[in-house]
Enzyme design. Sequence first.
Site, PDB file in Angstrom:
ATOM      1  CD  GLU A  73      32.676 -18.326 -62.041  1.00  0.00           C
ATOM      2  OE1 GLU A  73      32.343 -17.197 -61.889  1.00  0.00           O
ATOM      3  OE2 GLU A  73      33.935 -18.482 -62.512  1.00  0.00           O
ATOM      4  N   PRO A 124      12.942  18.567 -37.239  1.00  0.00           N
ATOM      5  CG  PRO A 124      14.209  18.865 -39.359  1.00  0.00           C
ATOM      6  CD  PRO A 124      14.382  18.620 -37.682  1.00  0.00           C
ATOM      7  CG  ASP A 168       4.616  16.374 -28.968  1.00  0.00           C
ATOM      8  OD1 ASP A 168       4.045  15.583 -27.852  1.00  0.00           O
ATOM      9  OD2 ASP A 168       5.311  17.144 -28.558  1.00  0.00           O
ATOM     10  CE  LYS A 210       1.123  19.851 -26.265  1.00  0.00           C
ATOM     11  NZ  LYS A 210       1.915  18.685 -25.531  1.00  0.00           N
ATOM     12  N   GLY A 229       8.789  17.297 -31.543  1.00  0.00           N
ATOM     13  CA  GLY A 229       9.560  17.755 -32.778  1.00  0.00           C
ATOM     14  C   GLY A 229      10.248  19.221 -32.480  1.00  0.00           C
ATOM     15  N   GLY A 230      11.169  19.173 -33.102  1.00  0.00           N
ATOM     16  CA  GLY A 230      12.165  20.363 -32.937  1.00  0.00           C
ATOM     17  C   GLY A 230      12.986  20.226 -31.559  1.00  0.00           C
ATOM     18  CG  ASP A 231      15.748  22.466 -28.371  1.00  0.00           C
ATOM     19  OD1 ASP A 231      16.826  21.711 -28.406  1.00  0.00           O
ATOM     20  OD2 ASP A 231      15.231  22.972 -27.272  1.00  0.00           O
ATOM     21  CB  THR A 273      14.591  24.945 -32.756  1.00  0.00           C
ATOM     22  OG1 THR A 273      13.390  25.352 -32.504  1.00  0.00           O
ATOM     23  CG2 THR A 273      15.505  25.902 -33.179  1.00  0.00           C
ATOM     24  CB  ALA A 274      10.562  24.978 -36.335  1.00  0.00           C
ATOM     25  CG  MET A 292       3.109  26.814 -33.267  1.00  0.00           C
ATOM     26  SD  MET A 292       3.244  26.218 -31.386  1.00  0.00           S
ATOM     27  CE  MET A 292       4.258  27.351 -30.596  1.00  0.00           C
ATOM     28  N   GLY A 334       8.988  22.490 -42.575  1.00  0.00           N
ATOM     29  CA  GLY A 334      10.519  22.763 -42.753  1.00  0.00           C
ATOM     30  C   GLY A 334      11.411  21.441 -42.517  1.00  0.00           C
TER      31      GLY A 334
END
Length: 441
Positions: free
Chosen positions: A22, A204, A227, A249, A280-282, A310-311, A362, A391
């Site tokens: 089969e 994130p 980034d 950066k 990253g984030g917004d 966002t973070a 930051m 996060g």
Amino acid sequence: MRHFPAFLDLRGRLVLLLGEGEALEAKEALARAAGAEFRRAARFHPGLLDGCAAAFAAGAPEEELRALSDAARARGLPVNVVDRPELCSFITGAIVDRDPVTIGISTGGAAPVLARLLRQRIETVLPPGLARLGALAERFKERARRALPETGARRRFWERVLTGPEADLALAGHTTEAESAVAAALEQADAAPRGFVHLVGAGPGAADLLTLRALRVLGEADVIVHDRLVPEEVLDLARRDAQRIFVGKARSNHCVPQDRINALLVSLAREGKRVVRLKGGDPFVFGRGGEEAEALDAAGIPHATVPGITAALACAAGAGIPLTHRDCAQALVLATGHTRNGDVGLDFAALARPGHTLAIYMGVVTLPRIRDGLLGAGLDPATPAALIENGGRDSQRVLTGTLPDLAAQGPDWSRGGPALLIVGEAVSRRVGQGGGQGGNR
């Protein structure tokens, strides 16, 4: 990836079937659906491979299976021995067939049942008329190539058609009307590429926290300017042939200054490229998206913003910390731990008011100055606080305590990842960590 995904053209080509049972019949059915012709044998000798494009085997003696595998590999012919991955040069996964659309799903042999379950899920979300849509695109493929020789213009044409009313007609079975609509769209198509920039928040870093809109524009982008906080798993969701430009950066270490990033976005758009500026984030929450949008406006470049998580939201959710709470936090303040020139520059008197949750981006390097400023403005030294690093990712770490505790421990605790400082009574309402404020990790 464990195996390189590829699709073999077996139409009118010879395939060897060695053995019986089969399992081999199932492979034969798959190859027959792809238009293959067959040579069958119960015992193996090398001449059976002459003229063959591939070979399948099952239900044959062990020495026969190994002989086939060795001989096929020596000739560079694809060979599949059912349930014997060590004897295979290729495997067959679960298949979704909407000819001319074919979707293959593989777990590398590790979990065939999982591949089948995934196939069932995909089957439920694909429209039944997808085959008609694929056939429509195939009929107009050469006409579109002649009318729109520039690759980017042709891709944008198909992106519009395959998500527009022409596609709706095809999916509904109105084939004649769909063909007329595609022909009309092709006559009106603009061969000259038009540049556009999307400022996109990658959130994130977890790929499944991207918005659906972010995923769509990633798939349409010619160039991705990204980034350092954007991980490979997110970049891998873009088109494979999209150009990637890294402009990462870190604090006080800008490998590409912001004014050069602005100029780069303008230049790429003027070349007719569809650009995704991936952050990253917004983009508009300490992401310098506002500066880039201003530069694009000044240059007359059309652009749009795709928000991201966002973070503050990602870190709080991952750590189980409510940013607002009816009993202790009626306001949320987002702030940055350093300004353009590196100073803290915060209005500590405004930030130290009760009933607030502070989310400070930051802020690891400037933690001592943040502590001194908030305590000097009257914040209770016993106010709970948390530092959250990476996060929203699998590597997320949380350090909790009071603000003086974090200022003393935070710089040594940090591993250099992006971190958010949360200060306020809401931190004491942390959930999902064994109760109470929870431990550090």
